[in-house]
Enzyme design. Structure first.
Site, short mmCIF file in Angstrom:
data_model
loop_
_atom_site.label_atom_id
_atom_site.label_comp_id
_atom_site.label_asym_id
_atom_site.label_seq_id
_atom_site.Cartn_x
_atom_site.Cartn_y
_atom_site.Cartn_z
N ASP A 120 -0.75 -2.06 0.63
CA ASP A 120 -0.58 -3.32 -0.08
C ASP A 120 -1.29 -4.42 0.70
O ASP A 120 -1.37 -4.37 1.93
CB ASP A 120 0.91 -3.68 -0.21
CG ASP A 120 1.62 -2.82 -1.25
OD1 ASP A 120 0.96 -2.33 -2.18
OD2 ASP A 120 2.85 -2.67 -1.14
N ASP A 139 -0.36 -2.02 -8.57
CA ASP A 139 0.91 -2.56 -9.03
C ASP A 139 0.70 -3.50 -10.22
O ASP A 139 1.48 -3.50 -11.17
CB ASP A 139 1.63 -3.30 -7.91
CG ASP A 139 2.02 -2.40 -6.75
OD1 ASP A 139 2.17 -1.18 -6.96
OD2 ASP A 139 2.15 -2.92 -5.63
#
EC number: 3.4.23.36
Length: 158
Positions: A120, A139
């Protein structure tokens, strides 16, 4: 022809996700910058994160069983969405949204297989609220794809 739309959307989401992770995590080496990289501060900052759970770090698990369980769930959902859209008279819009969801899910699966966690790097804060969570483009694709499937399911095919 219909399946091609689904596959191209999925491939585009997958490639964009993996390319963005490679550029930010490996080329810009965001992990080596404790404060992150300000892109449009405070709205957008690159900050390194390792997600062993699901979105926003929920259900964190450090076990191999949790890792492979999340991989299996992601693959099952991807296959389920693919089969559902393949068997129905889904609109082009639904196929694109389904492709985004599948491509994003497979992007995170590749991370879990390669690294043991999802890479991330996106952090967004605004209006005096400091958001501690990081996420990635996969995401975003999963969220937009799922939202689109919910909003446009049952609409007249285009």
């Amino acid at each position: 022809m219909r399946v091609r739309v689904l596959l191209w959307a999925g491939l585009a989401a997958f490639v964009i996700d993996q390319l963005s992770k490679y550029l930010v995590v490996h080329m810009l080496r965001v992990a080596d910058r404790p404060g992150g990289i300000d892109v449009l501060p405070p709205l957008l900052t690159f900050r390194y994160g390792e997600n062993r759970g699901i979105n926003f770090g929920l259900f964190q698990g450090n076990s191999e069983a949790a890792r492979w369980f999340l991989i299996a769930i992601s693959l099952a959902i991807s296959i389920g969405v693919f089969v559902w859209l393949w068997r129905t008279a889904a609109s082009r819009r639904m196929l694109v949204f389904g492709g985004l969801l599948i491509g994003g899910a497979l992007g995170n699966v590749v991370d879990r297989v390669l690294y043991g966690y999802v890479l991330d790097f996106l952090n967004m804060s605004c209006c005096g609220i400091n958001n501690p969570f990081v996420f990635n483009l996969a995401d975003v694709f999963i969220f937009v794809g799922a939202l689109g499937l919910v909003l446009f399911e049952g609409k007249k095919p285009s």
